[in-house]
Design an enzyme around this catalytic site. Sequence first.
Site, short mmCIF file in Angstrom:
data_model
loop_
_atom_site.label_atom_id
_atom_site.label_comp_id
_atom_site.label_asym_id
_atom_site.label_seq_id
_atom_site.Cartn_x
_atom_site.Cartn_y
_atom_site.Cartn_z
N LYS A 28 47.37 34.33 35.00
CA LYS A 28 46.77 33.01 34.75
C LYS A 28 47.74 32.18 33.90
O LYS A 28 48.95 32.35 34.03
CB LYS A 28 45.39 33.18 34.11
CG LYS A 28 44.50 34.14 34.94
CD LYS A 28 43.06 34.10 34.60
CE LYS A 28 42.30 35.07 35.51
NZ LYS A 28 40.86 35.03 35.33
N GLY A 52 36.48 37.51 33.39
CA GLY A 52 36.71 37.24 31.98
C GLY A 52 35.48 37.41 31.11
O GLY A 52 35.47 37.03 29.94
P1 13P Z 1 39.61 39.28 34.40
O1 13P Z 1 40.20 40.60 34.81
O2 13P Z 1 40.18 38.75 33.12
O3 13P Z 1 38.11 39.28 34.44
O4 13P Z 1 40.09 38.21 35.51
C1 13P Z 1 39.90 38.50 36.84
C2 13P Z 1 40.57 37.46 37.66
O5 13P Z 1 40.16 36.32 37.70
C3 13P Z 1 41.78 37.87 38.39
O6 13P Z 1 42.18 36.89 39.30
#
Ligand code: 13P
Length: 249
Positions: A11, A172
Site C-alpha cells: 500500500k 486492516g
Molecule cells: P491487511 O492484510 O492489512 O488486512 O490488508 C489486506 C489487503 O488489503 C491486501 O491487499
Amino acid sequence: MRRKLITGNWKMNGGLASNAALLSAVKSELGQPSCQVAVCAPAPYLAQCQQLLSGTQVAWGAQDVSAHDAGAYTGEVSAAMVKDFDCAYVIVGHSERRAYHGESDETVGRKAARAIAAGLIPIACVGETLAEREAGQTEQVVQRQLDAVLAQLAGNDLAKLVVAYEPVWAIGTGKTATPQMAQDVHAFLRGRIAARDAQAASGIQILYGGSMKPDNAAELLAMSDIDGGLIGGAALKATDFLAIVRAAA
Ligand code: 13P
C-alpha cells in the site's frame, strides 16, 4: 496442482531505506520457497525492486495501473511503464481504489485487460462490504465484480489472470473470514470462471486477502480453493511475511 502465491501489498508505505531493509531481510531468510513470492510496491519504488530483486525468488509488481494506453492522463502510470521495470504483477481493483478513487467494475476490467496486453499478470480484487455480507449479497457482489473483469478478457487471456478475494470488512481490521467462509467464496468464483473456461478455472490462482497473519495463514491456505494470500500489514514486517510464506509450503 496450483502453486501457491504469497504477495505483499505494501500500500502507501515504505521509503528507500526501509524498503531496502525489508527486502534484504526477506531475501536472506527466504531460502528456496515452495510457493511463489511477490511484493507489490508503490510505483516510485519499482526501480528499487528491480534492482534489489532481479535474479532472486521474489517477484515484484505495482498496485495499480491506468485503464488507458498513453496520453494526457496526468498522474497516471501505464501498464507499459510498469512493465519497463520488469514487474510481473499489478493489482487492479483493490477495494481502496474502488472506495477512494471511484473505480467502477468496468474500469477495473479495462485495467486488467491493459495489464495483460503489456505482459503483466493482473491480480484482480473482488470483495463485499460488511453491509453487503449482512444483506446476503456476497455472491452477487463478487460475481458482478468478477464478470466485469472476465468481460474484458479474450478467452485465451483468462489463464493469465490472478483473482484475489478480499472481503472489505476484513482488510486492516484484524477480522478475518473463517477458512470456510473464504473457501465458499473462492469455490464460487472458480465456478464462475469455469462456466467460461473449465480448464483455465482449474489453473487460476485465487488469493485470499484481509488480515492474513502468521497465526491464521496456515488454516486459510489449507483450504482447497485458497491458492495464496494478498498480504497488507503483515507484509511490512519481514518475520511476519516470511512466516506466511512458510505457511504456504
Ligand atoms: P491487511 O492484510 O492489512 O488486512 O490488508 C489486506 C489487503 O488489503 C491486501 O491487499
